[in-house]
Design a protein around this motif. Structure first.
Motif, PDB file in Angstrom:
ATOM      1  N   GLY A   1      15.658  37.466  97.236  1.00  0.00           N
ATOM      2  CA  GLY A   1      16.339  36.236  96.858  1.00  0.00           C
ATOM      3  C   GLY A   1      15.487  35.207  96.162  1.00  0.00           C
ATOM      4  O   GLY A   1      15.878  34.033  96.089  1.00  0.00           O
ATOM      5  N   ARG A   2      14.336  35.619  95.619  1.00  0.00           N
ATOM      6  CA  ARG A   2      13.504  34.688  94.857  1.00  0.00           C
ATOM      7  C   ARG A   2      13.799  34.832  93.365  1.00  0.00           C
ATOM      8  O   ARG A   2      14.197  35.912  92.908  1.00  0.00           O
ATOM      9  N   ASP A   3      13.597  33.762  92.626  1.00  0.00           N
ATOM     10  CA  ASP A   3      13.816  33.779  91.192  1.00  0.00           C
ATOM     11  C   ASP A   3      12.671  34.555  90.535  1.00  0.00           C
ATOM     12  O   ASP A   3      11.531  34.086  90.531  1.00  0.00           O
ATOM     13  N   PRO A   4      12.919  35.725  89.967  1.00  0.00           N
ATOM     14  CA  PRO A   4      11.831  36.520  89.389  1.00  0.00           C
ATOM     15  C   PRO A   4      11.231  35.907  88.127  1.00  0.00           C
ATOM     16  O   PRO A   4      10.148  36.319  87.698  1.00  0.00           O
ATOM     17  N   ASP A   5      11.915  34.931  87.551  1.00  0.00           N
ATOM     18  CA  ASP A   5      11.429  34.306  86.322  1.00  0.00           C
ATOM     19  C   ASP A   5      10.743  32.968  86.577  1.00  0.00           C
ATOM     20  O   ASP A   5      10.275  32.319  85.636  1.00  0.00           O
ATOM     21  N   ALA A   6      10.686  32.549  87.831  1.00  0.00           N
ATOM     22  CA  ALA A   6      10.028  31.280  88.152  1.00  0.00           C
ATOM     23  C   ALA A   6       8.517  31.414  87.997  1.00  0.00           C
ATOM     24  O   ALA A   6       7.954  32.493  88.225  1.00  0.00           O
ATOM     25  N   PRO A   7       7.841  30.333  87.600  1.00  0.00           N
ATOM     26  CA  PRO A   7       6.371  30.385  87.521  1.00  0.00           C
ATOM     27  C   PRO A   7       5.779  30.714  88.889  1.00  0.00           C
ATOM     28  O   PRO A   7       6.331  30.325  89.923  1.00  0.00           O
ATOM     29  N   ASP A   8       4.668  31.428  88.878  1.00  0.00           N
ATOM     30  CA  ASP A   8       4.035  31.792  90.140  1.00  0.00           C
ATOM     31  C   ASP A   8       3.549  30.554  90.887  1.00  0.00           C
ATOM     32  O   ASP A   8       2.904  29.679  90.313  1.00  0.00           O
ATOM     33  N   ASP A   9       3.892  30.488  92.151  1.00  0.00           N
ATOM     34  CA  ASP A   9       3.421  29.447  93.058  1.00  0.00           C
ATOM     35  C   ASP A   9       2.434  30.133  93.998  1.00  0.00           C
ATOM     36  O   ASP A   9       2.816  31.008  94.775  1.00  0.00           O
ATOM     37  N   LEU A  10       1.156  29.761  93.921  1.00  0.00           N
ATOM     38  CA  LEU A  10       0.123  30.467  94.687  1.00  0.00           C
ATOM     39  C   LEU A  10       0.385  30.428  96.184  1.00  0.00           C
ATOM     40  O   LEU A  10       0.145  31.408  96.893  1.00  0.00           O
ATOM     41  N   ARG A  11       0.885  29.307  96.667  1.00  0.00           N
ATOM     42  CA  ARG A  11       1.164  29.216  98.102  1.00  0.00           C
ATOM     43  C   ARG A  11       2.280  30.172  98.500  1.00  0.00           C
ATOM     44  O   ARG A  11       2.194  30.856  99.515  1.00  0.00           O
ATOM     45  N   ALA A  12       3.333  30.217  97.692  1.00  0.00           N
ATOM     46  CA  ALA A  12       4.457  31.084  98.026  1.00  0.00           C
ATOM     47  C   ALA A  12       4.117  32.554  97.817  1.00  0.00           C
ATOM     48  O   ALA A  12       4.597  33.427  98.557  1.00  0.00           O
ATOM     49  N   LEU A  13       3.292  32.843  96.832  1.00  0.00           N
ATOM     50  CA  LEU A  13       2.962  34.222  96.508  1.00  0.00           C
ATOM     51  C   LEU A  13       1.952  34.816  97.483  1.00  0.00           C
ATOM     52  O   LEU A  13       2.108  35.951  97.953  1.00  0.00           O
ATOM     53  N   PHE A  14       0.920  34.034  97.819  1.00  0.00           N
ATOM     54  CA  PHE A  14      -0.192  34.563  98.613  1.00  0.00           C
ATOM     55  C   PHE A  14      -0.238  34.056 100.055  1.00  0.00           C
ATOM     56  O   PHE A  14      -0.708  34.763 100.938  1.00  0.00           O
TER      57      PHE A  14
END
Length: 233
Positions: free
Chosen positions: A125-138
């Motif tokens: 359910g995440r937007d695959p086209d959104a810019p990477d957010d380091l906190r959310a990604l890692f």
């Protein structure tokens, strides 16, 4: 029997990454060498990184367990291939698992990682086209206090040089290898990792309930895995 764990950080990180795991291993009687790789040095590629690892362990006696996080799997493979260090066990954690003749900069395309990440984002359910957010990604599963410490910790600025280093090899080095994959890794989704590890090593990764940064999110569980692997030598 106690072992020496040689811990390599992922791209753009340093030995601090292992600060939650190292004391657990040492508390069980093992030795730990957490290596700082020169990620910010434009003159250093993967082979120069391997030199740093070899120098760090030149006086080690007894069993060596080389543990590599993410991109340092390339460095670890080179260390094992060169044979200057007698590595008893190689453990790759959420690795950019290399293939002979591959460079880290090409790994993403050759493995299909962008497509796998996009599919996983859509599934969750995440937007695959959104810019990477380091906190959310890692850091989505890393404790808040550790996350804040990580973002206040000064780490090396990542050079482009190591991404261009081609691993000059014909086959995977002859060394006992284990792979740990995170069940909640948003960068390298589990089904992607299982496929790559099966295709390239012919084994299945062991799964830890973690995102990409298992050493920060699940240090106790990861340390227990490492100790169990060492006990099987």
């Amino acid at each position: 029997m106690p072992a020496t764990f040689v811990l390599l950080p992922g791209a753009g990180s340093d030995s601090w990454y292992w600060h939650r795991v190292a004391p657990i291993l040492e508390g069980s009687g093992h030795s730990v060498i957490a290596v700082d790789l020169p990620y910010g040095d434009d003159d250093a590629g993967q082979y120069e990184f391997a030199d740093v690892v070899v120098d760090a362990v030149e006086d080690v006696e007894g069993a060596i367990v080389l543990v590599a996080q993410s991109m340092s799997a390339f460095t670890a493979a080179i260390v094992c291939q060169r044979g200057e260090v007698d590595v008893d066990l190689l453990v790759l954690v959420a690795p950019m698992l290399p293939a002979p003749g591959e460079a880290p900069g090409r790994w993403w395309e050759t493995t299909g990682q962008p497509e796998a990440k996009r599919a996983f984002d859509v599934l969750e359910g995440r937007d695959p086209d959104a810019p990477d957010d380091l906190r959310a990604l890692f850091f989505h599963d890393v404790p808040d206090d550790v996350t804040e410490e990580a973002f206040s910790h000064e780490e090396p600025v990542m050079s482009d040089t190591p991404f261009g280093t081609v691993w000059q090899a014909e086959a995977w080095p002859f060394v006992k290898t284990r792979v740990v994959a995170g069940s909640r890794d948003r960068l390298f989704p589990l089904d992607f990792m299982q496929r790559i590890v099966r295709e390239r090593l012919g084994i299945a990764p062991e799964v830890i309930d973690s995102g990409h940064l298992a050493a920060l999110a699940r240090p106790g569980e990861l340390a227990a895995m490492l100790e169990r692997y060492a006990s099987e030598l």
